[in-house]
Design an enzyme around this catalytic site. Structure first.
Site, PDB file in Angstrom:
ATOM      1  CG  ASP A   3      10.785  -1.395   3.791  1.00 22.90           C
ATOM      2  OD1 ASP A   3       9.622  -1.477   4.240  1.00 22.90           O
ATOM      3  OD2 ASP A   3      11.226  -2.148   2.605  1.00 22.90           O
ATOM      4  CB  SER A  15      18.895  -6.801   5.244  1.00 22.51           C
ATOM      5  OG  SER A  15      18.698  -7.258   3.918  1.00 22.51           O
ATOM      6  CB  THR A  23      -0.917  -0.016   1.276  1.00 20.88           C
ATOM      7  OG1 THR A  23      -0.187  -0.387   2.361  1.00 20.88           O
ATOM      8  CG2 THR A  23      -2.172  -1.160   1.222  1.00 20.88           C
TER       9      THR A  23
END
Length: 390
Positions: A174, A129, A35
């Site tokens: 993120d 990561s 989203t």
């Protein structure tokens, strides 16, 4: 990893003490998947798995990078005057991008650094990561060069590195979760406005278990960019009669009314996921705030179903983890987390049922897929930060 161990490792590689040590978390996303680039809401949290680092300022223009995760690559040397993408430079392309865009934003990074990195996020696990590394390098530069850096600006530079330097068309979730994370809180973020709330993550007698498929995913080479293109095309088609910038602006009722404008059945499914997932995320925040963990769990399950059938980003590995977890006693909800196509799932499970979950899901997954998954308890962490100074 302890600060002392970080310092010792840095000295072993570079022959001198570090100026400072750092930690940058990974992240999970509770709900709100695919989203963030559709102008919707997301609900991530930073976790205690992450990337540790130590750094020292140099007097010349040399950047020297060493990762304990890629020992075979040794020290990778790059000139500060030559910050261009080069596949041969492996993982150091992420630091190069961050430093380049910090400089372009007017921040003075006029000498090089020695950088030691160790990550305990499994590579390719979908726990971010790469974003963790981007923010780590950002706070290293901030500390060593005394930059006056707004954290949100650094988050945006991390995203730009991913998009423009690495070539992955990802959203801002993120980097935002990693840069702005807070202990024992999830971040409810509107990706369109970047307005956010820190929501206490009180799960009572339950914990979040990360379930790793151990199937590595390569984001840039996956169907991630394809899904984004499908959603953008759906917006174009809807705008024959509507006036929207993203699918995040629609509720389910409006979408159902105008879905006929989308001329491809597959694109209808993609857009339906983006719209419905956005609404689920809003409901999930309210359920969590009200302490209704059962409703929260049902929404988490529904998210996986939509990602499996409408967005088609799961696959046998993630589906086996989620479907098997749903059948276990004490599980409130389970779904894939991250971009999909491998990576990890999460399960919200009663503390006293964790061992049984690991045993049963692990056994059935191994029988189905042919190799074992891995499990970790997700502790919710603060954002990227300095651990120690010389």
């Amino acid at each position: 990893m302890k600060k002392q161990e970080l310092n010792q490792a840095f000295t072993h590689v570079f022959g001198r003490e570090a100026d400072a040590t750092f930690f940058s978390p990974g992240r999970i996303n509770l709900i709100g998947e695919h989203t963030d680039y559709n102008g919707g809401r997301v609900f991530p949290a930073a976790i205690t798995l992450g990337t540790y680092g130590a750094a020292r300022k140099r007097d010349d223009k040399l950047l020297r990078f060493y990762s304990a995760n890629f020992e075979e690559l040794g020290i990778i040397e790059i000139s500060l005057d030559h910050l261009i993408f080069n596949k041969k430079d492996s993982w150091t392309n992420y630091p190069k991008g961050v430093i380049k865009y910090l400089q372009e934003a007017g921040h003075s990074i006029d000498t090089g650094m020695d950088v030691y990195v160790f990550g305990n996020i499994p590579n390719g696990s979908g726990l971010s990561s790469s974003s963790s590394l981007e923010l780590l390098i950002g706070i290293m530069a901030e500390e060593l060069f005394d930059l006056k850096l707004d954290r949100l600006d650094l988050v945006k530079i991390g995203k730009r590195t991913e998009n423009d330097f690495i070539g992955v068309n990802s959203g801002i979730m993120d980097q935002f979760a990693i840069g702005m994370g807070a202990e024992k809180k999830a971040i409810y973020l509107d990706t369109k406005t970047l307005e956010y709330d820190l929501v206490p993550l009180d799960l009572g007698d339950n914990v979040i278990v990360i379930m790793n498929t151990n199937k590595r995913r390569e984001l840039a080479d996956s169907k991630y960019n394809e899904r984004r293109t499908e959603c953008e095309k759906a917006v174009e088609e809807l705008n024959v009669l509507l006036d929207i910038k993203s699918l995040g602006e629609l509720d389910e009722e409006t979408f159902d009314e105008y879905a006929y404008l989308i001329k491809d059945a597959k694109r209808i499914k993609r857009a339906r996921h983006a719209v419905s997932e956005n609404q689920r995320t809003l409901k999930a925040k309210k359920a969590l705030a009200a302490g209704d963990l059962e409703k929260f769990g049902r929404l988490v399950n529904a998210s996986h179903v939509s990602l499996e059938h409408d967005y088609e980003v799961t696959g046998i590995e993630l589906d086996t983890l989620a479907h098997t977890a749903w059948e276990q006693e004490g599980v409130l909800g389970a779904r894939m987390t991250g971009a999909g196509f491998g990576g990890c799932g999460i399960a919200i499970v009663a503390k006293d049922k964790v061992a049984a979950l690991k045993e049963n899901v692990g056994r059935i997954y191994t029988e189905t897929v042919g190799y074992a998954p891995a499990f970790y308890i997700a502790e919710i962490a603060g954002g990227s930060r300095v651990l120690s100074r010389k």
